[in-house]
Design a protein around this motif. Structure first.
Motif, mmCIF file in Angstrom:
data_model
loop_
_atom_site.group_PDB
_atom_site.id
_atom_site.type_symbol
_atom_site.label_atom_id
_atom_site.label_comp_id
_atom_site.label_asym_id
_atom_site.label_seq_id
_atom_site.Cartn_x
_atom_site.Cartn_y
_atom_site.Cartn_z
ATOM 1 N N THR A 80 0.831 -1.214 0.000
ATOM 2 C CA THR A 80 0.000 0.000 0.000
ATOM 3 C C THR A 80 0.863 1.262 0.000
ATOM 4 O OG1 THR A 80 -0.178 -0.171 2.422
ATOM 5 C CG2 THR A 80 -1.984 -1.079 1.100
ATOM 6 N N LEU A 81 1.952 1.244 0.761
ATOM 7 C CA LEU A 81 2.850 2.410 0.778
ATOM 8 C C LEU A 81 3.497 2.627 -0.584
ATOM 9 C CD1 LEU A 81 4.632 2.057 4.260
ATOM 10 C CD2 LEU A 81 3.119 3.908 3.536
ATOM 11 N N SER A 82 3.912 1.525 -1.218
ATOM 12 C CA SER A 82 4.550 1.654 -2.524
ATOM 13 C C SER A 82 3.568 2.157 -3.582
ATOM 14 C CB SER A 82 5.152 0.316 -2.969
ATOM 15 O OG SER A 82 4.131 -0.651 -3.184
ATOM 16 N N GLN A 83 2.302 1.722 -3.486
ATOM 17 C CA GLN A 83 1.291 2.176 -4.437
ATOM 18 C C GLN A 83 1.003 3.665 -4.261
ATOM 19 O OE1 GLN A 83 -0.481 0.223 -7.011
ATOM 20 N NE2 GLN A 83 1.481 -0.754 -6.599
ATOM 21 N N ALA A 84 0.911 4.105 -3.021
ATOM 22 C CA ALA A 84 0.672 5.523 -2.760
ATOM 23 C C ALA A 84 1.854 6.365 -3.231
ATOM 24 C CB ALA A 84 0.414 5.744 -1.273
ATOM 25 N N ALA A 85 3.076 5.908 -2.923
ATOM 26 C CA ALA A 85 4.270 6.649 -3.347
ATOM 27 C C ALA A 85 4.371 6.704 -4.865
ATOM 28 C CB ALA A 85 5.521 6.002 -2.753
ATOM 29 N N GLU A 86 4.005 5.622 -5.534
ATOM 30 C CA GLU A 86 4.044 5.592 -6.995
ATOM 31 C C GLU A 86 3.042 6.573 -7.593
ATOM 32 O OE1 GLU A 86 3.541 2.394 -10.705
ATOM 33 O OE2 GLU A 86 3.150 1.776 -8.638
ATOM 34 N N ALA A 87 1.860 6.673 -6.996
ATOM 35 C CA ALA A 87 0.855 7.620 -7.484
ATOM 36 C C ALA A 87 1.342 9.065 -7.341
ATOM 37 C CB ALA A 87 -0.457 7.427 -6.730
ATOM 38 N N VAL A 88 1.980 9.368 -6.207
ATOM 39 C CA VAL A 88 2.535 10.716 -5.997
ATOM 40 C C VAL A 88 3.623 10.997 -7.027
ATOM 41 C CG1 VAL A 88 3.822 12.185 -4.402
ATOM 42 C CG2 VAL A 88 1.966 10.742 -3.541
ATOM 43 N N ARG A 89 4.485 10.007 -7.258
ATOM 44 C CA ARG A 89 5.557 10.168 -8.239
ATOM 45 C C ARG A 89 4.994 10.358 -9.645
ATOM 46 N NH1 ARG A 89 8.210 6.322 -6.548
ATOM 47 N NH2 ARG A 89 7.691 4.655 -8.011
ATOM 48 N N ASN A 90 3.899 9.670 -9.959
ATOM 49 C CA ASN A 90 3.273 9.825 -11.273
ATOM 50 C C ASN A 90 2.749 11.247 -11.487
ATOM 51 O OD1 ASN A 90 3.773 7.176 -11.919
ATOM 52 N ND2 ASN A 90 1.739 6.440 -11.360
ATOM 53 N N ILE A 91 2.258 11.873 -10.430
ATOM 54 C CA ILE A 91 1.775 13.247 -10.539
ATOM 55 C C ILE A 91 2.928 14.181 -10.890
ATOM 56 C CG2 ILE A 91 0.861 15.192 -9.200
ATOM 57 C CD1 ILE A 91 -0.897 13.208 -7.703
ATOM 58 N N VAL A 92 4.045 14.030 -10.182
ATOM 59 C CA VAL A 92 5.212 14.893 -10.441
ATOM 60 C C VAL A 92 5.749 14.644 -11.845
ATOM 61 C CG1 VAL A 92 7.554 15.463 -9.697
ATOM 62 C CG2 VAL A 92 5.788 15.002 -7.995
ATOM 63 N N GLU A 93 5.827 13.383 -12.243
ATOM 64 C CA GLU A 93 6.324 13.064 -13.586
ATOM 65 C C GLU A 93 5.399 13.615 -14.669
ATOM 66 O OE1 GLU A 93 6.695 8.854 -13.496
ATOM 67 O OE2 GLU A 93 8.627 8.864 -12.429
ATOM 68 N N SER A 94 4.111 13.617 -14.417
ATOM 69 C CA SER A 94 3.160 14.175 -15.392
ATOM 70 C C SER A 94 3.369 15.678 -15.546
ATOM 71 C CB SER A 94 1.724 13.900 -14.944
ATOM 72 O OG SER A 94 1.463 12.514 -14.913
ATOM 73 N N LEU A 95 3.665 16.361 -14.448
ATOM 74 C CA LEU A 95 3.940 17.799 -14.523
ATOM 75 C C LEU A 95 5.187 18.063 -15.355
ATOM 76 C CD1 LEU A 95 3.264 18.828 -10.805
ATOM 77 C CD2 LEU A 95 1.761 19.155 -12.773
ATOM 78 N N ASP A 96 6.232 17.260 -15.135
ATOM 79 C CA ASP A 96 7.463 17.431 -15.915
ATOM 80 C C ASP A 96 7.233 17.083 -17.385
ATOM 81 O OD1 ASP A 96 8.796 18.157 -13.605
ATOM 82 O OD2 ASP A 96 9.499 16.125 -13.187
ATOM 83 N N GLU A 97 6.423 16.065 -17.634
ATOM 84 C CA GLU A 97 6.123 15.673 -19.015
ATOM 85 C C GLU A 97 5.322 16.756 -19.718
ATOM 86 O OE1 GLU A 97 3.783 12.113 -21.455
ATOM 87 O OE2 GLU A 97 4.225 11.887 -19.309
#
Length: 426
Positions: free
Chosen positions: A210-227
């Motif tokens: 669950t922690l890894s899934q939440a962290a991955e979702a947060v990372r996806n948001i930041v990566e989407s902003l950079d993309e």
């Protein structure tokens, strides 16, 4: 329909305080009011976002300055609407105001991105604390802070999701947001269960998942902003776009120099070149501002040289515009214009050289031992130290992102395929 409304507004008369008010004067007054409200909102954004405060204040000041110039030009044109010179001056001041407003909107957009990334970092920090929680009280305390920052992150992500133009990036933000909301329902239970029964392996597996899934979702948001930021450039524009920008700037200055030297030059043609140069100067300023975010590897004295060179270019450009605005300035001060234009060409070459050296500084400092980050991960992996591997993997990922940033910066300064034979300092 829009043109008809403007024409009606300009030619209509109304009474205010017993006096007849022409529609054109009313239009100028309404534009002044809209500008004042716009600047007030910008200063409010600056006060709430310290990271971009200085940039936003400068953008607000520029809007106020160009707005005042347009107000004066509009009043002069109303007094003599048949004057071609006053019409050209009004058009140019309107272009400058529009450019200033666009710059201010870009800074405001950057503030939204900074705010969203800050919220993402806060949520990620709470996730790390939840991972280290050792008692039910700690879990309750950390989860309360996590829930508060998570709500803010979800709100900002939803707002950004509607703002971005790319459908794919909007969908990525929506998926990350949905993932965070769904995983939040089981996050507290899985962490509490692991703290209560630390010896049960399945409880730890559920918590880690669950922690890894939440962290991955947060990372996806930041990566989407950079993309989203990267996607604003097409692949052809991205390759060497800084070098192309400086080259196009020099070409525009050379056109201005040639036009100013001609005996039968028309002011309208000069103003078109000035408007094009104005956009180039703004774009170059944006490019140089990115250098300060490249970290400690960029030499401070080089940043000062870049800032000083850019300031000289901007000053010469402003001087040329002031000369062209003065009545008879082109004829009386043609030699000054040609001198300053020639100086701008030389300064642009020097600017590219200094920006290239900044990129070389980054490469020399960062790529001196490219195997080290991977070796730091491999050493604890050989002895089975999982915790050390996870910690050093984060360092490796940060270093890899830094490699990508520096590589992109270097590619931006290398010319397109037709100029690959030239050196980076040219």
């Amino acid at each position: 329909a829009g043109r008809a409304k403007v024409s009606t507004l300009v030619h209509r008369r109304s009474r205010a305080g017993g006096k007849v008010v022409h529609g054109s004067a009313r239009l100028v007054s309404e534009l002044d009011g809209a500008q004042a409200r716009f600047v007030a909102e910008g200063r409010k954004i600056a006060a709430e976002n310290r990271e971009i405060e200085s940039e936003m204040v400068l953008a607000c000041d520029r809007v106020e300055k160009t707005g005042a110039e347009m107000h004066a030009s509009a009043r002069d044109f109303l007094d003599d609407p048949c004057s071609s010179a006053k019409r050209n001056e009004l058009v140019e001041s309107a272009r400058e105001l529009l450019t200033a407003v666009t710059d201010m909107l870009l800074v405001a957009d950057a503030a939204d991105v900074v705010r969203l990334k800050s919220a993402a970092r806060a949520v990620d920090d709470w996730l790390r604390k939840l991972e280290r929680a050792a008692s039910p009280d700690e879990v309750t305390y950390f989860y309360r802070g996590y829930g508060s920052d998570l709500e803010r992150l979800l709100q900002l992500t939803a707002r950004r999701q509607t703002d971005v133009k790319s459908p794919s990036i909007s969908e990525q933000l929506a998926l990350a947001r949905l993932k965070l909301k769904r995983i939040n329902d089981v996050l507290l239970k899985s962490i509490s269960l692991h703290v209560k029964y630390p010896e049960v392996a399945s409880a730890k597996v559920n918590r880690d998942f669950t922690l890894s899934q939440a962290a991955e979702a947060v990372r996806n948001i930041v990566e989407s902003l950079d993309e989203d930021k990267a996607s604003r450039l097409s692949p052809d524009e991205e390759k060497g776009h800084t070098a192309v920008l400086l080259q196009e700037f020099r070409m525009d200055v050379e056109k201005l120099l040639s036009a100013a030297s001609a005996s039968n030059v028309r002011p309208d043609s000069l103003w078109r070149l000035v408007a094009s140069l104005d956009r180039r100067v703004t774009q170059i300023s944006d490019e140089t501002s990115l250098l300060s975010s490249h970290g400690e590897s960029t030499r401070k004295f080089r940043l000062k040289q870049v800032a000083s060179t850019l300031s000289s270019i901007q000053k010469d450009f402003v001087d040329i515009k002031q000369i062209l605005k003065r009545k008879g300035g082109l004829k009386s001060e043609k030699s000054v214009i040609t001198s300053k234009a020639a100086e701008m060409i030389q300064m642009s070459k020097f600017l590219k050289m200094q920006m290239s050296r900044c990129a070389v500084d980054d490469v020399c400092d960062l790529f001196y031992d490219v195997d080290l980050p991977l070796a730091l991960v491999a050493d604890p992996a050989r002895v089975g130290n999982k915790r050390a591997v996870e910690q050093r993997a984060k360092t490796f990922r940060n270093q890899a992102e830094r490699f990508l940033q520096v590589s992109n910066g270097l590619c931006f300064l290398v010319g397109p395929a037709s100029n690959q034979g030239s050196t980076i300092g040219n």
